[in-house]
Scaffold this motif. Structure first.
Motif, PDB file in Angstrom:
ATOM      1  N   ILE A 168       0.836  -1.203   0.000  1.00  0.00           N
ATOM      2  CA  ILE A 168       0.000   0.000   0.000  1.00  0.00           C
ATOM      3  C   ILE A 168       0.871   1.254   0.000  1.00  0.00           C
ATOM      4  O   ILE A 168       0.543   2.255  -0.652  1.00  0.00           O
ATOM      5  CB  ILE A 168      -0.959  -0.010   1.205  1.00  0.00           C
ATOM      6  CG1 ILE A 168      -2.011  -1.110   1.027  1.00  0.00           C
ATOM      7  CG2 ILE A 168      -1.641   1.343   1.371  1.00  0.00           C
ATOM      8  CD1 ILE A 168      -2.964  -1.250   2.192  1.00  0.00           C
ATOM      9  N   SER A 169       1.999   1.211   0.710  1.00  0.00           N
ATOM     10  CA  SER A 169       2.910   2.358   0.731  1.00  0.00           C
ATOM     11  C   SER A 169       3.445   2.653  -0.669  1.00  0.00           C
ATOM     12  O   SER A 169       3.458   3.807  -1.114  1.00  0.00           O
ATOM     13  CB  SER A 169       4.074   2.088   1.689  1.00  0.00           C
ATOM     14  OG  SER A 169       3.630   1.940   3.010  1.00  0.00           O
ATOM     15  N   VAL A 170       3.879   1.617  -1.364  1.00  0.00           N
ATOM     16  CA  VAL A 170       4.401   1.805  -2.723  1.00  0.00           C
ATOM     17  C   VAL A 170       3.315   2.359  -3.642  1.00  0.00           C
ATOM     18  O   VAL A 170       3.546   3.301  -4.422  1.00  0.00           O
ATOM     19  CB  VAL A 170       4.951   0.475  -3.275  1.00  0.00           C
ATOM     20  CG1 VAL A 170       5.326   0.620  -4.750  1.00  0.00           C
ATOM     21  CG2 VAL A 170       6.160   0.024  -2.473  1.00  0.00           C
ATOM     22  N   MET A 171       2.114   1.799  -3.553  1.00  0.00           N
ATOM     23  CA  MET A 171       1.011   2.256  -4.402  1.00  0.00           C
ATOM     24  C   MET A 171       0.650   3.710  -4.100  1.00  0.00           C
ATOM     25  O   MET A 171       0.419   4.511  -5.015  1.00  0.00           O
ATOM     26  CB  MET A 171      -0.202   1.346  -4.201  1.00  0.00           C
ATOM     27  CG  MET A 171       0.025  -0.095  -4.646  1.00  0.00           C
ATOM     28  SD  MET A 171      -1.277  -1.225  -4.113  1.00  0.00           S
ATOM     29  CE  MET A 171      -2.634  -0.699  -5.169  1.00  0.00           C
ATOM     30  N   PHE A 172       0.615   4.059  -2.815  1.00  0.00           N
ATOM     31  CA  PHE A 172       0.250   5.418  -2.421  1.00  0.00           C
ATOM     32  C   PHE A 172       1.275   6.438  -2.901  1.00  0.00           C
ATOM     33  O   PHE A 172       0.921   7.474  -3.480  1.00  0.00           O
ATOM     34  CB  PHE A 172       0.113   5.501  -0.898  1.00  0.00           C
ATOM     35  CG  PHE A 172       0.012   6.912  -0.387  1.00  0.00           C
ATOM     36  CD1 PHE A 172      -1.169   7.625  -0.502  1.00  0.00           C
ATOM     37  CD2 PHE A 172       1.114   7.530   0.193  1.00  0.00           C
ATOM     38  CE1 PHE A 172      -1.253   8.938  -0.048  1.00  0.00           C
ATOM     39  CE2 PHE A 172       1.035   8.832   0.651  1.00  0.00           C
ATOM     40  CZ  PHE A 172      -0.153   9.539   0.529  1.00  0.00           C
ATOM     41  N   PHE A 173       2.553   6.161  -2.670  1.00  0.00           N
ATOM     42  CA  PHE A 173       3.579   7.129  -3.046  1.00  0.00           C
ATOM     43  C   PHE A 173       3.687   7.277  -4.561  1.00  0.00           C
ATOM     44  O   PHE A 173       3.939   8.377  -5.058  1.00  0.00           O
ATOM     45  CB  PHE A 173       4.928   6.731  -2.444  1.00  0.00           C
ATOM     46  CG  PHE A 173       5.031   7.033  -0.978  1.00  0.00           C
ATOM     47  CD1 PHE A 173       5.109   8.343  -0.531  1.00  0.00           C
ATOM     48  CD2 PHE A 173       5.026   6.013  -0.039  1.00  0.00           C
ATOM     49  CE1 PHE A 173       5.190   8.639   0.818  1.00  0.00           C
ATOM     50  CE2 PHE A 173       5.105   6.293   1.314  1.00  0.00           C
ATOM     51  CZ  PHE A 173       5.186   7.606   1.752  1.00  0.00           C
ATOM     52  N   GLN A 174       3.501   6.188  -5.295  1.00  0.00           N
ATOM     53  CA  GLN A 174       3.552   6.301  -6.746  1.00  0.00           C
ATOM     54  C   GLN A 174       2.360   7.094  -7.275  1.00  0.00           C
ATOM     55  O   GLN A 174       2.518   8.006  -8.094  1.00  0.00           O
ATOM     56  CB  GLN A 174       3.573   4.910  -7.390  1.00  0.00           C
ATOM     57  CG  GLN A 174       3.484   4.926  -8.907  1.00  0.00           C
ATOM     58  CD  GLN A 174       4.602   5.705  -9.562  1.00  0.00           C
ATOM     59  OE1 GLN A 174       5.732   5.686  -9.089  1.00  0.00           O
ATOM     60  NE2 GLN A 174       4.297   6.402 -10.647  1.00  0.00           N
ATOM     61  N   LEU A 175       1.167   6.766  -6.810  1.00  0.00           N
ATOM     62  CA  LEU A 175      -0.028   7.448  -7.300  1.00  0.00           C
ATOM     63  C   LEU A 175      -0.102   8.886  -6.805  1.00  0.00           C
ATOM     64  O   LEU A 175      -0.382   9.805  -7.592  1.00  0.00           O
ATOM     65  CB  LEU A 175      -1.273   6.681  -6.856  1.00  0.00           C
ATOM     66  CG  LEU A 175      -2.622   7.290  -7.259  1.00  0.00           C
ATOM     67  CD1 LEU A 175      -2.758   7.338  -8.773  1.00  0.00           C
ATOM     68  CD2 LEU A 175      -3.775   6.504  -6.640  1.00  0.00           C
ATOM     69  N   GLY A 176       0.160   9.079  -5.511  1.00  0.00           N
ATOM     70  CA  GLY A 176      -0.012  10.405  -4.935  1.00  0.00           C
ATOM     71  C   GLY A 176       1.148  11.348  -5.180  1.00  0.00           C
ATOM     72  O   GLY A 176       0.979  12.424  -5.770  1.00  0.00           O
ATOM     73  N   LEU A 177       2.346  10.946  -4.741  1.00  0.00           N
ATOM     74  CA  LEU A 177       3.492  11.850  -4.792  1.00  0.00           C
ATOM     75  C   LEU A 177       4.206  11.858  -6.137  1.00  0.00           C
ATOM     76  O   LEU A 177       4.828  12.858  -6.500  1.00  0.00           O
ATOM     77  CB  LEU A 177       4.492  11.482  -3.688  1.00  0.00           C
ATOM     78  CG  LEU A 177       3.970  11.590  -2.252  1.00  0.00           C
ATOM     79  CD1 LEU A 177       5.091  11.339  -1.266  1.00  0.00           C
ATOM     80  CD2 LEU A 177       3.329  12.941  -1.991  1.00  0.00           C
TER      81      LEU A 177
END
Length: 209
Positions: A168-177
């Motif tokens: 989830i961390s990888v998905m969040f940082f790629q999509l968001g940041l």
């Protein structure tokens, strides 16, 4: 007759369910849509064709990953050594050529991706307030790949809190940041700042300007 694994596209003796075949067919529709945009004359609506292609990839992947729910969670590498995609088989060579060729075109002859780029104009206009370019196209493809394979990871390791948090961390940082936030900064007429580049790609971001 000697068995030649290098010419295999699938795992020896594999049998696909109806759901898996449907998923593969939808992914095939997605690939076909991208090919039409890549080599076509532009007579088809780029946004519609890109939408069909992306829907094919997302729905097809969802159907393929649904079968993982029928399996026990955790590590399952059965058949990996004999798969045509991971054992230097035909599928692996095809994917290697496709991905390498895409990067060559992306960096050196981006004009050949013009129809694909135009297919993401609507999304680029919504997020960035300007037409798309090859880097927005690449960022979109990369982000979709992270989200799709992240969903697979979450299903496969659904019993492991560490793997869930990491994925989830990888998905969040790629999509968001790495995708949405830089686009919104451009929309607000601010510099296109990639927070995910801090280290090691853009360590100078941490220095006072």
């Amino acid at each position: 007759m000697e068995h030649n694994a290098s010419l295999q596209l699938t795992t020896p003796g594999s049998r696909y369910s109806v759901r898996q075949r449907t998923g593969l067919a939808l992914i095939g529709v997605g690939v076909l849509g991208l090919l039409v945009m890549l080599v076509g004359d532009g007579s088809l609506n780029p946004a519609f064709t890109m939408g069909v292609a992306m829907a094919g990839f997302l729905l097809g992947s969802g159907l393929l990953f649904a079968d993982l729910l029928q399996q026990a969670p955790g590590v399952n590498n059965n058949g990996v050594w004999f798969s045509g995609a991971t054992a230097r088989g035909m599928a692996g060579w095809i994917m290697a050529i496709v991905f390498t060729g895409f990067y060559i075109i992306l960096y050196w002859t981006p004009s050949n991706l013009e129809q694909l780029v135009r297919g993401t104009d609507a999304l680029s206009a919504a997020l960035r307030g300007r037409p798309s370019d090859q880097w927005f196209l690449y960022g979109l493809f990369y982000t979709l790949a992270i989200l799709i394979m992240g969903a697979r990871m979450l299903i496969k390791y659904r019993d492991n809190k560490y793997q869930i948090f990491r994925t989830i961390s990888v998905m969040f940082f790629q999509l968001g940041l790495a995708f949405i936030l830089p686009s919104l900064l451009l929309l607000l007429n601010e510099p296109e700042f990639y927070f995910s580049y801090f280290w090691p790609l853009k360590y100078d971001y941490l220095w006072p300007s």
